[in-house]
Scaffold this motif. Structure first.
Motif, PDB file in Angstrom:
ATOM      1  N   THR A   1       0.933  -1.165  -0.100  1.00 19.93           N
ATOM      2  CA  THR A   1      -0.222   0.067  -0.057  1.00 19.93           C
ATOM      3  C   THR A   1       1.008   1.088   0.040  1.00 19.93           C
ATOM      4  N   VAL A   2       0.510   2.177  -0.881  1.00 15.61           N
ATOM      5  CA  VAL A   2       1.265   3.728  -1.083  1.00 15.61           C
ATOM      6  C   VAL A   2       0.196   4.574  -0.865  1.00 15.61           C
ATOM      7  N   GLU A   3       0.726   5.683  -0.554  1.00 13.10           N
ATOM      8  CA  GLU A   3      -0.041   6.928  -0.442  1.00 13.10           C
ATOM      9  C   GLU A   3      -0.040   7.790  -1.878  1.00 13.10           C
ATOM     10  N   VAL A   4      -1.035   7.791  -2.734  1.00 11.93           N
ATOM     11  CA  VAL A   4      -0.848   8.442  -4.014  1.00 11.93           C
ATOM     12  C   VAL A   4      -2.038   8.926  -4.259  1.00 11.93           C
ATOM     13  N   ASP A   5      -2.080  10.026  -5.317  1.00 11.54           N
ATOM     14  CA  ASP A   5      -3.192  10.636  -5.954  1.00 11.54           C
ATOM     15  C   ASP A   5      -3.567   9.642  -6.641  1.00 11.54           C
ATOM     16  N   ARG A   6      -4.666   9.061  -6.788  1.00 11.73           N
ATOM     17  CA  ARG A   6      -5.252   7.802  -7.472  1.00 11.73           C
ATOM     18  C   ARG A   6      -5.188   8.264  -9.089  1.00 11.73           C
ATOM     19  N   GLU A   7      -5.881   9.514  -9.458  1.00 13.59           N
ATOM     20  CA  GLU A   7      -6.165   9.808 -10.808  1.00 13.59           C
ATOM     21  C   GLU A   7      -4.719  10.116 -11.338  1.00 13.59           C
ATOM     22  N   GLN A   8      -3.733  10.976 -10.722  1.00 10.60           N
ATOM     23  CA  GLN A   8      -2.695  11.051 -11.428  1.00 10.60           C
ATOM     24  C   GLN A   8      -1.626   9.917 -11.555  1.00 10.60           C
ATOM     25  N   PHE A   9      -1.840   9.225 -10.560  1.00 13.72           N
ATOM     26  CA  PHE A   9      -0.781   8.142 -10.668  1.00 13.72           C
ATOM     27  C   PHE A   9      -1.128   6.979 -11.560  1.00 13.72           C
ATOM     28  N   GLU A  10      -2.506   6.919 -11.667  1.00 11.03           N
ATOM     29  CA  GLU A  10      -2.978   5.872 -12.680  1.00 11.03           C
ATOM     30  C   GLU A  10      -2.714   6.433 -14.085  1.00 11.03           C
ATOM     31  N   ALA A  11      -2.865   7.708 -14.294  1.00  4.43           N
ATOM     32  CA  ALA A  11      -2.327   8.426 -15.828  1.00  4.43           C
ATOM     33  C   ALA A  11      -1.074   8.148 -16.173  1.00  4.43           C
ATOM     34  N   ALA A  12      -0.187   8.191 -14.830  1.00  2.00           N
ATOM     35  CA  ALA A  12       1.428   7.987 -15.149  1.00  2.00           C
ATOM     36  C   ALA A  12       1.380   6.485 -15.464  1.00  2.00           C
TER      37      ALA A  12
ATOM     38  N   ALA B   1       7.394  12.128 -20.178  1.00  2.00           N
ATOM     39  CA  ALA B   1       7.982  13.372 -19.535  1.00  2.00           C
ATOM     40  C   ALA B   1       6.705  13.715 -18.389  1.00  2.00           C
ATOM     41  N   THR B   2       5.600  13.497 -18.717  1.00  2.00           N
ATOM     42  CA  THR B   2       4.496  13.853 -17.808  1.00  2.00           C
ATOM     43  C   THR B   2       4.570  12.705 -16.854  1.00  2.00           C
ATOM     44  N   ALA B   3       4.697  11.483 -17.105  1.00  2.00           N
ATOM     45  CA  ALA B   3       4.582  10.343 -16.097  1.00  2.00           C
ATOM     46  C   ALA B   3       5.753  10.756 -14.943  1.00  2.00           C
ATOM     47  N   LYS B   4       6.800  11.125 -15.556  1.00  2.00           N
ATOM     48  CA  LYS B   4       8.082  11.260 -14.645  1.00  2.00           C
ATOM     49  C   LYS B   4       7.550  12.435 -13.625  1.00  2.00           C
ATOM     50  N   LYS B   5       7.080  13.502 -14.275  1.00  2.00           N
ATOM     51  CA  LYS B   5       6.564  14.549 -13.431  1.00  2.00           C
ATOM     52  C   LYS B   5       5.681  14.099 -12.389  1.00  2.00           C
ATOM     53  N   ILE B   6       4.908  13.402 -12.713  1.00  2.35           N
ATOM     54  CA  ILE B   6       3.533  12.666 -11.610  1.00  2.35           C
ATOM     55  C   ILE B   6       4.511  11.921 -10.549  1.00  2.35           C
ATOM     56  N   VAL B   7       5.361  11.048 -11.020  1.00  5.44           N
ATOM     57  CA  VAL B   7       5.762  10.101 -10.077  1.00  5.44           C
ATOM     58  C   VAL B   7       6.833  11.230  -9.066  1.00  5.44           C
ATOM     59  N   GLU B   8       7.378  11.754  -9.560  1.00  2.00           N
ATOM     60  CA  GLU B   8       8.313  12.745  -8.806  1.00  2.00           C
ATOM     61  C   GLU B   8       7.435  13.538  -7.784  1.00  2.00           C
ATOM     62  N   ALA B   9       6.278  14.374  -8.367  1.00  2.00           N
ATOM     63  CA  ALA B   9       5.414  14.927  -7.249  1.00  2.00           C
ATOM     64  C   ALA B   9       5.079  14.094  -6.090  1.00  2.00           C
TER      65      ALA B   9
END
Length: 178
Positions: free
Chosen positions: A53-64, A158-166
Motif C-alpha cells: 500500500t502506498v499513498e498516491v493521488d489515484r487519478e494522477q498516478f494511474e495516468a502515469a 515526461a508527464t509520467a515522470k513529473k507525476i511520479v516525482e510529485a
C-alpha cells in the motif's frame, strides 16, 4: 497528454492505494488503447503475500502508470509478447529472474535517493519483451518533445515522470537493445 498537463502544477489528493492490484487493473483496462494492429500481451503480476500500500493521488498516478504500460505495449512491435509487473515494498526486495530488472534493482539499491533515505516505499518494476532502446532513446526518454514514434509528441513519459516525482518517487530505466 497535452502541453497543459505537462506544464501545470500538480495538486495531489493522496489516499492509500494497493500498488499491485492498481497497476494490474491499469494494464488490463488499457487494452482498448493498444494500437489497432497489436495483439494483447501476456500480463503477469508478481507481488508478495498481502498487498503493498502506498499513498498516491489515484487519478494522477494511474495516468502515469497507464502511459508507462502503453509504452511497454507499443515496444512489442505488433503485439503478443509479455509484460511482467513485480511489486514489492522496499524491505521485501527480491531480484526478478529478468536480467534487465535484476540489474536495474541493483543500481537502485546502490544509487536511489529514495532507497538511501530508508523511507518506506513501494516499488513497481515493469518489464516487457519488446525491442529495447538504443543509448540515445534511453538518455532522452523523459525529455519533453523527444519521441521515436511517427505520430508521437513526446510528452507522455515526461508527464509520467513529473507525476511520479510529485509523489516523491523515482523512475528508473534499463534496456537491452534488441
Amino acid at each position: 497528454p497535452s502541453l497543459l498537463s505537462y506544464t501545470s502544477q500538480l495538486v495531489l489528493k493522496t489516499a492509500p492505494y494497493n500498488l499491485g492490484a492498481g497497476i494490474e487493473s491499469i494494464a488490463r483496462s488499457s487494452e482498448s488503447e493498444y494500437p489497432v494492429d497489436h495483439e494483447s500481451p501476456v500480463i503477469r503480476l508478481n507481488q508478495p503475500e498481502g498487498s503493498v500500500t502506498v499513498e498516491v493521488d489515484r487519478e494522477q498516478f494511474e495516468a502515469a502508470m497507464k502511459k508507462i504500460i502503453l509504452n511497454a505495449v507499443e515496444s512489442l512491435d505488433g503485439g503478443g509478447g509479455e509484460i511482467d509487473i513485480h511489486v514489492f515494498s522496499d524491505h521485501s526486495y527480491h531480484a526478478p529472474e529478468n536480467e534487465v530488472a535484476a540489474g536495474l534493482l541493483e543500481s537502485m539499491r546502490e544509487s536511489s535517493k529514495l532507497f538511501a533515505s530508508r523511507m518506506p516505499c513501494g516499488v513497481a518494476v515493469i518489464t516487457d519483451t519488446g525491442c529495447g532502446m538504443d543509448d540515445e532513446a534511453r538518455r532522452n526518454l523523459f525529455v519533453p518533445f523527444y519521441t521515436t514514434k511517427e505520430n508521437g509528441i513526446g510528452l507522455g513519459l515526461a508527464t509520467a515522470k513529473k507525476i511520479v516525482e510529485a509523489h516523491h518517487g523515482e523512475l528508473w530505466v534499463a534496456s537491452i537493445e534488441g
